[in-house]
Design a protein around this motif. Structure first.
Motif, PDB file in Angstrom:
ATOM      1  N   LYS A  40       0.689  -1.307   0.042  1.00 39.35           N
ATOM      2  CA  LYS A  40      -0.058   0.131   0.032  1.00 39.35           C
ATOM      3  C   LYS A  40       0.900   1.232   0.188  1.00 39.35           C
ATOM      4  O   LYS A  40       0.548   2.035  -0.669  1.00 39.35           O
ATOM      5  CB  LYS A  40      -0.982   0.093   1.317  1.00 39.35           C
ATOM      6  N   GLU A  41       2.004   1.354   0.735  1.00 38.00           N
ATOM      7  CA  GLU A  41       2.788   2.387   0.990  1.00 38.00           C
ATOM      8  C   GLU A  41       3.525   2.519  -0.579  1.00 38.00           C
ATOM      9  O   GLU A  41       3.756   3.668  -1.143  1.00 38.00           O
ATOM     10  CB  GLU A  41       3.898   1.996   1.794  1.00 38.00           C
ATOM     11  N   LEU A  42       3.899   1.452  -1.107  1.00 40.39           N
ATOM     12  CA  LEU A  42       4.743   1.475  -2.315  1.00 40.39           C
ATOM     13  C   LEU A  42       4.103   2.037  -3.441  1.00 40.39           C
ATOM     14  O   LEU A  42       4.156   2.840  -4.379  1.00 40.39           O
ATOM     15  CB  LEU A  42       5.235   0.202  -2.652  1.00 40.39           C
ATOM     16  N   LEU A  43       2.578   1.780  -3.463  1.00 42.28           N
ATOM     17  CA  LEU A  43       1.662   2.174  -4.572  1.00 42.28           C
ATOM     18  C   LEU A  43       1.344   3.621  -4.310  1.00 42.28           C
ATOM     19  O   LEU A  43       1.416   4.396  -5.222  1.00 42.28           O
ATOM     20  CB  LEU A  43       0.456   1.361  -4.235  1.00 42.28           C
ATOM     21  N   ALA A  44       1.357   4.160  -2.961  1.00 40.01           N
ATOM     22  CA  ALA A  44       1.003   5.399  -2.545  1.00 40.01           C
ATOM     23  C   ALA A  44       2.102   6.199  -3.076  1.00 40.01           C
ATOM     24  O   ALA A  44       1.925   7.408  -3.665  1.00 40.01           O
ATOM     25  CB  ALA A  44       0.822   5.569  -1.167  1.00 40.01           C
ATOM     26  N   ARG A  45       3.475   5.949  -3.039  1.00 41.83           N
ATOM     27  CA  ARG A  45       4.452   6.517  -3.277  1.00 41.83           C
ATOM     28  C   ARG A  45       4.824   6.361  -4.838  1.00 41.83           C
ATOM     29  O   ARG A  45       5.812   6.743  -5.279  1.00 41.83           O
ATOM     30  CB  ARG A  45       5.696   6.411  -2.548  1.00 41.83           C
ATOM     31  N   GLN A  46       4.117   5.632  -5.803  1.00 38.93           N
ATOM     32  CA  GLN A  46       4.300   5.285  -6.964  1.00 38.93           C
ATOM     33  C   GLN A  46       5.525   4.683  -7.356  1.00 38.93           C
ATOM     34  O   GLN A  46       6.217   5.021  -8.404  1.00 38.93           O
ATOM     35  CB  GLN A  46       4.060   6.819  -7.945  1.00 38.93           C
ATOM     36  N   PHE A  47       5.856   3.708  -6.242  1.00 35.97           N
ATOM     37  CA  PHE A  47       7.080   2.850  -6.714  1.00 35.97           C
ATOM     38  C   PHE A  47       6.983   1.759  -7.508  1.00 35.97           C
ATOM     39  O   PHE A  47       7.796   1.303  -8.021  1.00 35.97           O
ATOM     40  CB  PHE A  47       7.956   2.548  -5.468  1.00 35.97           C
ATOM     41  N   LEU A  48       5.679   1.474  -7.348  1.00 37.95           N
ATOM     42  CA  LEU A  48       5.223   0.011  -8.444  1.00 37.95           C
ATOM     43  C   LEU A  48       4.177   0.636  -9.146  1.00 37.95           C
ATOM     44  O   LEU A  48       3.355   1.528  -8.903  1.00 37.95           O
ATOM     45  CB  LEU A  48       4.663  -0.833  -7.550  1.00 37.95           C
ATOM     46  N   SER A  49       4.065  -0.098 -10.568  1.00 38.90           N
ATOM     47  CA  SER A  49       3.082   0.172 -11.220  1.00 38.90           C
ATOM     48  C   SER A  49       1.668  -0.505 -10.926  1.00 38.90           C
ATOM     49  O   SER A  49       1.827  -1.238 -10.002  1.00 38.90           O
ATOM     50  CB  SER A  49       3.245  -0.439 -12.730  1.00 38.90           C
ATOM     51  N   GLN A  50       0.734   0.334 -11.665  1.00 38.64           N
ATOM     52  CA  GLN A  50      -0.767  -0.357 -11.076  1.00 38.64           C
ATOM     53  C   GLN A  50      -0.853  -1.755 -11.301  1.00 38.64           C
ATOM     54  O   GLN A  50      -1.341  -2.774 -10.651  1.00 38.64           O
ATOM     55  CB  GLN A  50      -1.757   0.534 -11.940  1.00 38.64           C
ATOM     56  N   SER A  51      -0.289  -2.276 -12.618  1.00 39.77           N
ATOM     57  CA  SER A  51      -0.417  -3.559 -13.038  1.00 39.77           C
ATOM     58  C   SER A  51       0.526  -4.569 -12.103  1.00 39.77           C
ATOM     59  O   SER A  51      -0.088  -5.567 -11.650  1.00 39.77           O
ATOM     60  CB  SER A  51       0.069  -3.757 -14.340  1.00 39.77           C
ATOM     61  N   THR A  52       1.436  -4.201 -11.720  1.00 37.10           N
ATOM     62  CA  THR A  52       2.190  -5.028 -10.578  1.00 37.10           C
ATOM     63  C   THR A  52       1.774  -5.227  -9.405  1.00 37.10           C
ATOM     64  O   THR A  52       1.347  -6.241  -8.816  1.00 37.10           O
ATOM     65  CB  THR A  52       3.684  -4.442 -10.160  1.00 37.10           C
ATOM     66  N   VAL A  53       0.773  -3.994  -9.102  1.00 42.42           N
ATOM     67  CA  VAL A  53       0.112  -4.101  -7.483  1.00 42.42           C
ATOM     68  C   VAL A  53      -0.792  -4.927  -7.672  1.00 42.42           C
ATOM     69  O   VAL A  53      -1.202  -5.655  -6.859  1.00 42.42           O
ATOM     70  CB  VAL A  53      -0.183  -2.505  -7.095  1.00 42.42           C
ATOM     71  N   GLU A  54      -1.633  -4.586  -8.809  1.00 40.45           N
ATOM     72  CA  GLU A  54      -2.942  -5.611  -9.200  1.00 40.45           C
ATOM     73  C   GLU A  54      -2.400  -7.104  -8.952  1.00 40.45           C
ATOM     74  O   GLU A  54      -3.213  -7.949  -8.411  1.00 40.45           O
ATOM     75  CB  GLU A  54      -3.479  -5.156 -10.364  1.00 40.45           C
ATOM     76  N   ARG A  55      -1.452  -7.426  -9.779  1.00 44.22           N
ATOM     77  CA  ARG A  55      -1.161  -8.933  -9.788  1.00 44.22           C
ATOM     78  C   ARG A  55      -0.740  -9.333  -8.471  1.00 44.22           C
ATOM     79  O   ARG A  55      -0.943 -10.348  -8.072  1.00 44.22           O
ATOM     80  CB  ARG A  55       0.166  -8.898 -10.665  1.00 44.22           C
ATOM     81  N   LEU A  56      -0.136  -8.573  -7.678  1.00 43.33           N
ATOM     82  CA  LEU A  56       0.477  -8.990  -6.253  1.00 43.33           C
ATOM     83  C   LEU A  56      -0.725  -9.005  -5.315  1.00 43.33           C
ATOM     84  O   LEU A  56      -0.689 -10.105  -4.451  1.00 43.33           O
ATOM     85  CB  LEU A  56       1.536  -7.805  -5.660  1.00 43.33           C
ATOM     86  N   VAL A  57      -1.798  -8.011  -5.363  1.00 46.66           N
ATOM     87  CA  VAL A  57      -2.851  -8.325  -4.692  1.00 46.66           C
ATOM     88  C   VAL A  57      -3.724  -9.446  -4.993  1.00 46.66           C
ATOM     89  O   VAL A  57      -4.346 -10.155  -3.929  1.00 46.66           O
ATOM     90  CB  VAL A  57      -3.802  -6.750  -4.949  1.00 46.66           C
ATOM     91  N   MET A  58      -4.121  -9.738  -6.352  1.00 44.44           N
ATOM     92  CA  MET A  58      -4.885 -10.757  -6.503  1.00 44.44           C
ATOM     93  C   MET A  58      -3.996 -12.291  -6.170  1.00 44.44           C
ATOM     94  O   MET A  58      -4.639 -12.940  -5.870  1.00 44.44           O
ATOM     95  CB  MET A  58      -4.981 -10.797  -8.230  1.00 44.44           C
ATOM     96  N   GLN A  59      -2.714 -12.338  -6.643  1.00 44.91           N
ATOM     97  CA  GLN A  59      -1.944 -13.708  -6.172  1.00 44.91           C
ATOM     98  C   GLN A  59      -1.705 -13.906  -4.768  1.00 44.91           C
ATOM     99  O   GLN A  59      -2.041 -15.324  -4.434  1.00 44.91           O
ATOM    100  CB  GLN A  59      -0.701 -13.674  -6.952  1.00 44.91           C
ATOM    101  N   TYR A  60      -1.795 -13.120  -4.063  1.00 43.39           N
ATOM    102  CA  TYR A  60      -1.511 -13.433  -2.762  1.00 43.39           C
ATOM    103  C   TYR A  60      -2.917 -12.981  -1.814  1.00 43.39           C
ATOM    104  O   TYR A  60      -2.527 -12.818  -0.555  1.00 43.39           O
ATOM    105  CB  TYR A  60      -0.159 -12.653  -2.123  1.00 43.39           C
TER     106      TYR A  60
END
Length: 567
Positions: free
Chosen positions: A540-560
């Motif tokens: 959540k922190e990494l997304l907020a700081r835009q260190f990760l792309s939206q697609s990578t965040v989405e994959r991690l959220v769904m996979q785990y």
């Protein structure tokens, strides 16, 4: 991990150095074992929100496929098309089924599964009937990526919309559950499938039986088979071959023979796959007489020998030191309809190397190349066996001679050799050959060092992997982000995310800025150690700081199955 708060600030005085162990090969990161996971990350977390602006108005889906743009541009166009579709459906408009289906496919290819699911739901809620192919494609894609829970939720929601689910779609979920070690849940889903009146097919049974013997053992798989048959199920020969494999892998060769001989009474004639499964067990146990009897039965039709049959014979004979017989089988193979491959030659090369017979190794490598069998990773690892016999210079000479026969320059060839050996856990030989390579003008680069780091971590030599960084600095080569990523990944795969976090801090202090791969490795490392809450908080922190792309965040959220993250 307060360092996350100041990632873009230069580090003025790096304090973490490398120390060499006296009399040892490598050193270790100081204070690794005292590092706290939760404390390390707690220092860094202060979340903000990222919002995506919506379109003011749309009348049709824009063509996101037009024009040649960079990956980021394509991503923006894809997101724009999704937002337009969302707006249209919210206004009560029906999107074009073909365009919406294509958007679903493209979102899947871009790993935007959450949005792909939403597209399917929007189509259904708008009264559009998605075609069975796209529905099954999405479910299958989700399951292959480990998102079985989301696939099941999608199926349930589609059924609420009145869209029927067929056996093929359920098979994707059952297979996904089986692949990820959820055998019990797959059985529950099978019961649900049958209560709905859907009939399991042979693929369903094969997935379940394979999962049963891998998770519970072949006894449980046999019990399941009997239960399936008793309930009127009709497994096919593939299902029986799965059980035959299970018996052989558990060393129950006598039971496997009996099971094999009883196949006709169950209505099936063994095919070449069945014969190969049993033949492999007999050969590797050195039961040559029985193996010959089995081979005599493989005369024609579905049980005629295949290239796999020949390779089983060659590899097992070579393993038992019967090199002459292995070569005879190879020659018989060449006289027949099958062309030998590197897979056919590699066991023979490996055995000759272990016996230190350099002249014969060269002879059969020449023959192999003459017959247009290109050397592969297995070949290089086979030749590397000479290193274990005290013949490192000979091994290097042979590998060096193979270089001109490859399409890549010598430097790239050497790099690929080191990488190949390390990937196969043959790091000792990799170091010995690397030494010889350096005497011939080869200078290891970042890629080569990363290969060594990965290889050492793979073999559990974590301290030695860390010492690579000291060696690099001694050779006036500054470690880069790829080297650190290799180390972090190695730690995480060894279930030592605590070490990876300390190495992450060391990385920053040495002036290396993390990239998206770095953060992804850390989040996945936490998830694999069941630190789901912490993984979600960090993500959540990494997304907020835009260190990760939206697609990578989405994959991690769904996979785990991480919760509390806006995507």
């Amino acid at each position: 991990m307060a360092i996350l708060l100041n990632l873009m600030s230069p580090v003025s005085n790096p304090s973490l150095g490398y120390s060499r162990k006296s009399g040892g090969f490598y050193s270790h990161v100081p204070n690794l074992h005292s590092f706290s996971l939760s404390k390390g990350f707690a220092r860094a977390l202060a979340s903000t929100q990222i919002t995506i602006s919506s379109k003011d108005s749309v009348s049709a889906l824009p063509n996101w496929r037009l024009g040649k743009t960079d990956p980021r541009g394509k991503d923006l166009k894809l997101n724009d098309a999704f937002q337009n579709l969302d707006y249209m459906v919210a206004k009560g408009q029906k999107p074009d089924v073909n365009r919406a289906t294509q958007l679903l496919y493209d979102l899947c290819k871009a790993n935007k599964f959450k949005r792909a699911i939403r597209v399917m739901e929007m189509m259904a809620s708008s009264g559009i009937i998605p075609d069975a192919a796209s529905y099954t494609y999405l479910v299958n894609h989700l399951c292959k990526r480990g998102n079985v829970g989301h696939a099941m939720q999608l199926v349930e929601k589609m059924e609420e919309y009145g869209y029927p689910t067929n056996t093929v779609t359920y098979n994707s979920i059952i297979r996904g559950l089986c692949m990820h070690g959820n055998f019990s849940r797959s059985l529950q889903l099978l019961d649900k499938l049958m209560r709905k009146g859907l009939i399991p097919n042979a693929f369903t049974y094969s997935f379940l039986l394979e999962a049963a013997y891998k998770e519970k053992g072949v006894r449980e798989a046999m019990r399941l088979l009997n239960e399936i048959v008793a309930k009127g199920g009709k497994p096919n020969l593939v299902s029986y071959n799965v059980l035959l494999t299970g018996l052989c892998k558990e060393g129950k060769t006598e039971e496997a023979i009996k099971f094999f001989r009883n196949l006709p009474s169950r209505g099936f004639s063994p095919n070449v796959v069945s014969y190969n499964i049993l033949l492999r067990s007999l050969c590797y146990e050195g039961r040559w007489e029985e193996a010959n009897e089995l081979l005599a039965e493989m005369d024609s039709g579905d049980r005629a020998p295949s290239i796999v049959t020949y390779n089983i014979l060659i590899s097992s004979l070579a393993l038992h030191g019967k090199t002459e017989q292995a070569l005879e089988v190879l020659e018989e193979m060449t006289r027949g309809q099958f062309k030998p491959t590197a897979t056919s030659y590699n066991p023979i090369i490996a055995r000759l190397c272990k016996e230190g017979k350099v002249d014969l190794v060269v002879k059969y490598l020449d023959q192999m190349i003459y017959r247009r069998c290109n050397p592969n990773e297995g070949t290089y690892n086979a030749v590397a066996n000479l290193c274990g016999e005290g013949k490192t210079q000979e091994a290097f000479s042979i590998i060096h001679s193979l270089g001109p026969k490859q399409s890549s320059p010598t430097r790239e060839f050497y790099k690929s050799i080191i990488s190949s050996l390390c990937r196969k856990g043959n790091t000792y030989a990799a170091f010995q050959l690397l030494y010889e390579m350096t005497k011939h003008g080869f200078t290891p680069d970042s890629y080569t060092y990363s290969s060594l780091i990965r290889g050492l971590c793979l073999e559990g030599m974590l301290d030695e992997a860390i010492e690579i960084f000291g060696i690099m600095e001694e050779n006036e080569q500054k470690p880069d982000v790829d080297n650190y990523n290799a180390l972090l990944l190695g730690f995480c795969k060894s279930q030592r995310t605590d070490l990876s976090l300390e190495a992450f801090v060391m990385m920053i202090e040495k002036g290396n800025m993390p990239n998206e791969t770095t953060y992804t490795i850390l989040v996945e490392g936490l998830a694999h150690e069941d630190e789901m809450g912490l993984a979600a908080e960090v993500l959540k922190e990494l997304l907020a700081r835009q260190f990760l792309s939206q697609s990578t965040v989405e994959r991690l959220v769904m996979q785990y199955h991480l919760e509390g993250i806006p995507i």
